[in-house]
Motif scaffolding. Sequence first.
Motif, mmCIF file in Angstrom:
data_model
loop_
_atom_site.group_PDB
_atom_site.id
_atom_site.type_symbol
_atom_site.label_atom_id
_atom_site.label_comp_id
_atom_site.label_asym_id
_atom_site.label_seq_id
_atom_site.Cartn_x
_atom_site.Cartn_y
_atom_site.Cartn_z
ATOM 1 N N PRO A 113 7.621 13.510 106.859
ATOM 2 C CA PRO A 113 6.910 13.117 105.630
ATOM 3 C C PRO A 113 6.296 11.737 105.844
ATOM 4 O O PRO A 113 6.909 10.870 106.472
ATOM 5 N N LYS A 114 5.118 11.502 105.305
ATOM 6 C CA LYS A 114 4.378 10.277 105.597
ATOM 7 C C LYS A 114 4.021 9.525 104.320
ATOM 8 O O LYS A 114 3.930 10.107 103.257
ATOM 9 N N GLY A 115 3.785 8.243 104.478
ATOM 10 C CA GLY A 115 3.371 7.415 103.352
ATOM 11 C C GLY A 115 4.371 6.345 102.964
ATOM 12 O O GLY A 115 4.280 5.747 101.887
ATOM 13 N N ARG A 116 5.359 6.081 103.833
ATOM 14 C CA ARG A 116 6.325 5.009 103.560
ATOM 15 C C ARG A 116 5.613 3.662 103.523
ATOM 16 O O ARG A 116 4.608 3.470 104.199
ATOM 17 N N LYS A 117 6.174 2.750 102.767
ATOM 18 C CA LYS A 117 5.708 1.369 102.786
ATOM 19 C C LYS A 117 6.792 0.502 103.419
ATOM 20 O O LYS A 117 7.971 0.844 103.407
ATOM 21 N N ASP A 118 6.369 -0.630 103.943
ATOM 22 C CA ASP A 118 7.304 -1.555 104.585
ATOM 23 C C ASP A 118 7.926 -2.487 103.559
ATOM 24 O O ASP A 118 7.245 -2.961 102.637
ATOM 25 N N GLY A 119 9.213 -2.753 103.730
ATOM 26 C CA GLY A 119 9.923 -3.655 102.828
ATOM 27 C C GLY A 119 9.737 -5.112 103.210
ATOM 28 O O GLY A 119 9.353 -5.438 104.330
ATOM 29 N N GLY A 144 11.419 -0.022 107.306
ATOM 30 C CA GLY A 144 11.140 -0.908 108.437
ATOM 31 C C GLY A 144 11.821 -2.251 108.363
ATOM 32 O O GLY A 144 11.485 -3.163 109.129
ATOM 33 N N SER A 145 12.806 -2.399 107.459
ATOM 34 C CA SER A 145 13.462 -3.709 107.322
ATOM 35 C C SER A 145 14.266 -4.089 108.562
ATOM 36 O O SER A 145 14.475 -5.269 108.834
ATOM 37 N N VAL A 146 14.691 -3.094 109.342
ATOM 38 C CA VAL A 146 15.446 -3.379 110.562
ATOM 39 C C VAL A 146 14.556 -4.006 111.633
ATOM 40 O O VAL A 146 15.051 -4.617 112.583
ATOM 41 N N LEU A 147 13.247 -3.887 111.465
ATOM 42 C CA LEU A 147 12.304 -4.419 112.450
ATOM 43 C C LEU A 147 11.989 -5.893 112.240
ATOM 44 O O LEU A 147 11.476 -6.559 113.151
ATOM 45 N N LEU A 148 12.288 -6.406 111.052
ATOM 46 C CA LEU A 148 11.965 -7.801 110.744
ATOM 47 C C LEU A 148 12.853 -8.772 111.525
ATOM 48 O O LEU A 148 14.050 -8.534 111.683
ATOM 49 N N GLU A 149 12.260 -9.849 112.003
ATOM 50 C CA GLU A 149 13.011 -10.870 112.721
ATOM 51 C C GLU A 149 13.555 -11.912 111.746
ATOM 52 O O GLU A 149 12.977 -12.156 110.677
ATOM 53 N N ALA A 181 7.310 1.431 109.046
ATOM 54 C CA ALA A 181 8.360 2.388 108.692
ATOM 55 C C ALA A 181 7.967 3.800 109.104
ATOM 56 O O ALA A 181 8.785 4.563 109.631
ATOM 57 N N ASP A 182 6.699 4.162 108.889
ATOM 58 C CA ASP A 182 6.227 5.477 109.312
ATOM 59 C C ASP A 182 6.207 5.583 110.834
ATOM 60 O O ASP A 182 6.574 6.610 111.403
ATOM 61 N N ILE A 183 5.776 4.526 111.497
ATOM 62 C CA ILE A 183 5.737 4.537 112.960
ATOM 63 C C ILE A 183 7.139 4.733 113.529
ATOM 64 O O ILE A 183 7.341 5.507 114.474
ATOM 65 N N LEU A 184 8.133 4.078 112.935
ATOM 66 C CA LEU A 184 9.515 4.239 113.394
ATOM 67 C C LEU A 184 10.010 5.666 113.136
ATOM 68 O O LEU A 184 10.709 6.251 113.971
ATOM 69 N N ALA A 185 9.633 6.246 112.011
ATOM 70 C CA ALA A 185 10.028 7.628 111.697
ATOM 71 C C ALA A 185 9.399 8.608 112.692
ATOM 72 O O ALA A 185 10.057 9.549 113.150
ATOM 73 N N ILE A 223 13.741 8.716 102.040
ATOM 74 C CA ILE A 223 14.106 7.648 101.111
ATOM 75 C C ILE A 223 13.340 6.389 101.503
ATOM 76 O O ILE A 223 13.496 5.894 102.610
ATOM 77 N N ASN A 224 12.498 5.878 100.605
ATOM 78 C CA ASN A 224 11.703 4.700 100.932
ATOM 79 C C ASN A 224 11.471 3.843 99.703
ATOM 80 O O ASN A 224 11.303 4.355 98.607
ATOM 81 N N GLY A 225 11.462 2.544 99.912
ATOM 82 C CA GLY A 225 11.230 1.672 98.777
ATOM 83 C C GLY A 225 10.477 0.413 99.133
ATOM 84 O O GLY A 225 10.685 -0.637 98.537
ATOM 85 N N GLY A 226 9.595 0.505 100.128
ATOM 86 C CA GLY A 226 8.843 -0.663 100.571
ATOM 87 C C GLY A 226 7.682 -1.006 99.653
ATOM 88 O O GLY A 226 7.381 -0.284 98.694
#
Length: 317
Positions: free
Chosen positions: A141-147, A73-78, A119-123, A303-306
């Motif tokens: 697949p679910k359970g991503r964390k936000d960066g 979800g890093s692309v969502l950050l302002e 990140a999950d919502i975007l996926a 691939i997730n690393g939040g």
Amino acid sequence: MGLMQVALLCSLTILSLSSLSNSLSSNYYHKSCPKVESIVAKVVRDATSRDKTVPAALLRMHFHDCFIRGCDGSVLLESRGGNKAERDGPPNRSLHAFYVIEGAKKAVEAVCPGIVSCADILAFAARDSVVLSGGPRWDVPKGRKDGRTSRATETALLPSPTFNVSQLQKSFSLRGLSVDDLVALTGAHTLGFSHCSSFQNRIHNFNSTHDVDPTLRPSFAASLKSICPVKNKAKNAGISMDPSSTTFDNTHYKLILQRKTLFSSDQALLTTPHTKTLVYKFATSKKAFHTAFAKSMIKLSSINGGQEVRKDCRFVN
């Protein structure tokens, strides 16, 4: 920070993230937020009914998110203070429909506060966008964390529409993606719109001996030149990626074979035996394309690393 430093940083980050995909699961929200996918799907469906460009925008947004630091979800950050975020990097300035993800997050928070990552919502939204456009459905697949990190400089690592096959293969392999994944995911170009800047290199001053890329069909090149003359400064000038640009079909591969695709990177898929074989396969079988695309999307989005679940997708907690 120089480009090589950025490249090294991103490469190391991405490679270190690839091992984290095992932490994702299909039933991650089974008890904590069982209706999350239907909530997101409704928001995406409602937005698409008002704006047919939404599916292409959300699919591209998810891809651009995953290719930098994993799907975090890093692309969502302002951008804030002195930090210029990914969404303001040159390749991402044409991204839009962020409001859809923000609306979905708000709807999910009303039912399951603090549970589901952006990140999950975007996926989910990217998958729903493909389904709404007539494409395949897959179990995300679910359970991503936000960066918590988002840097515009790192968007230089996104694959360029001017890349050749060798460059594309290297870019995808750094994310743990194969050549088969590369060709399958390229099919996402069946949706959406391209600005002139992404294919100007093919229709003006191509090289020292050709003004126009000789791999372009001449009649198609002429039509592109009429839309994108060399002195055209219109910010929004461009053309749909293919004639059925709101339908997730295999038209894109047929256009590659007809030499009527927009990007150098797409036409380049005919320059190696393996990629060419796959283009022919997908051009002749929409079912084969849809099956391969779903498989590759699961691989890409795993691939997730939040580090956190954001309360607001635009800002870190």
